[in-house]
Design a protein around this motif. Sequence first.
Motif, mmCIF file in Angstrom:
data_model
loop_
_atom_site.group_PDB
_atom_site.id
_atom_site.type_symbol
_atom_site.label_atom_id
_atom_site.label_comp_id
_atom_site.label_asym_id
_atom_site.label_seq_id
_atom_site.Cartn_x
_atom_site.Cartn_y
_atom_site.Cartn_z
ATOM 1 N N ILE A 185 -46.656 67.979 56.558
ATOM 2 C CA ILE A 185 -45.885 69.212 56.714
ATOM 3 C C ILE A 185 -46.751 70.416 56.364
ATOM 4 N N ARG A 186 -47.528 70.307 55.282
ATOM 5 C CA ARG A 186 -48.364 71.439 54.866
ATOM 6 C C ARG A 186 -49.450 71.730 55.897
ATOM 7 N N THR A 187 -50.040 70.686 56.471
ATOM 8 C CA THR A 187 -51.076 70.879 57.482
ATOM 9 C C THR A 187 -50.506 71.554 58.726
ATOM 10 N N SER A 188 -49.341 71.086 59.166
ATOM 11 C CA SER A 188 -48.703 71.704 60.340
ATOM 12 C C SER A 188 -48.344 73.151 60.069
ATOM 13 N N ALA A 189 -47.848 73.434 58.859
ATOM 14 C CA ALA A 189 -47.482 74.811 58.519
ATOM 15 C C ALA A 189 -48.704 75.718 58.480
ATOM 16 N N ALA A 190 -49.825 75.207 57.975
ATOM 17 C CA ALA A 190 -51.049 76.018 57.924
ATOM 18 C C ALA A 190 -51.551 76.331 59.322
ATOM 19 N N ARG A 191 -51.506 75.341 60.222
ATOM 20 C CA ARG A 191 -51.902 75.597 61.613
ATOM 21 C C ARG A 191 -50.956 76.588 62.270
#
Length: 338
Positions: free
Chosen positions: A237-243
């Motif tokens: 979730i954090r990786t998708s949000a950062a992208r």
Amino acid sequence: RISRAGAPLVASLLTNLRHQQWKVRKATLDCLGALLSLEAPLLDHMEEVLPHLTTLLHDRTPGGRQCLAEVIEKWLLRGLSFKEPKLTTFDDDAGPAGFKKFEHRILLILLGVAADEDTEQVAPLALGALERVAAAKHEARKREVQAEFEREKAKRALKAAKQGAEAAEAAAAEEPSGPPEIEVAAAFDYSTVRSLLPEPFTSGGTPVPLTTTYVQLHLPSILPQVLANLTQWTSEIRTSAARLLRVVLVVVNRQVAPFLDQVLVHLYKASADDDLLVAASTLQCARMAGAFLEVDLILGLVGKHLGLKVADGVLGGGGVGVEELWPQQHKGRQTTRT
């Protein structure tokens, strides 16, 4: 009639979105796209469909994610042509009604596809869809302004007719020649910061003003959700949000200024993430924010967050401290940071 009988059909299609064969998932998504492109089914069943679509952002097949972008584009284009509901219901919460209730949520999914890790096939397709939807939104806003202008014109004419000929002539002289212009975000020169942009913006096209304006309209609803996901428990979730935050910042460029305070606070947290991908994307967001916005604005907010303030040209204490940025709750030996 289709909407009233559509609940079992929609439920069955949603079950097939988890099928192991990607062609079945794609065919199911196409069916949902066709079914919910009608006004009544979209408004009646979109609430139960949207949570299932967010899982498709992580579909393991690029073809499935491309299909998601195409379906979302179709819904947005169709929804922008729907008429405003004239009647309110008893369960209305005084918020947006009709399609506008779902527009920002559907747009968030399209932005999620635009932030896809496949920057050669999936992300460019979604960005093209976003540009077309933004152009359609601009035309829809112009129609709304024109309709409002015609209503006000008719009201003024009726009022002047009741007051007499002299009042009618005076009202005609003061009447504006046409509806007000739709405000569009100023064009941003991305060529000076292209090396800081993520793909596909580095090697492809950059957002046009209408796209910036469209996302800016929904930024108060979209941005808090993106920032909240930067500090979620799972690294996925954090990786998708950062992208996703990278894409949002590129699209809105300097229009993010009113929200910079909360953006910086979340970037502080995410820059120390254990996941290297999240930390790297966060630092790229920070570099872009620094390039898009005025230096004085950023330094002023950073100084405030560090607990500093400027008094007669001298830095001193008394600003917002760490406890205000990261509130803590103490219960026994347990400390929870929110």
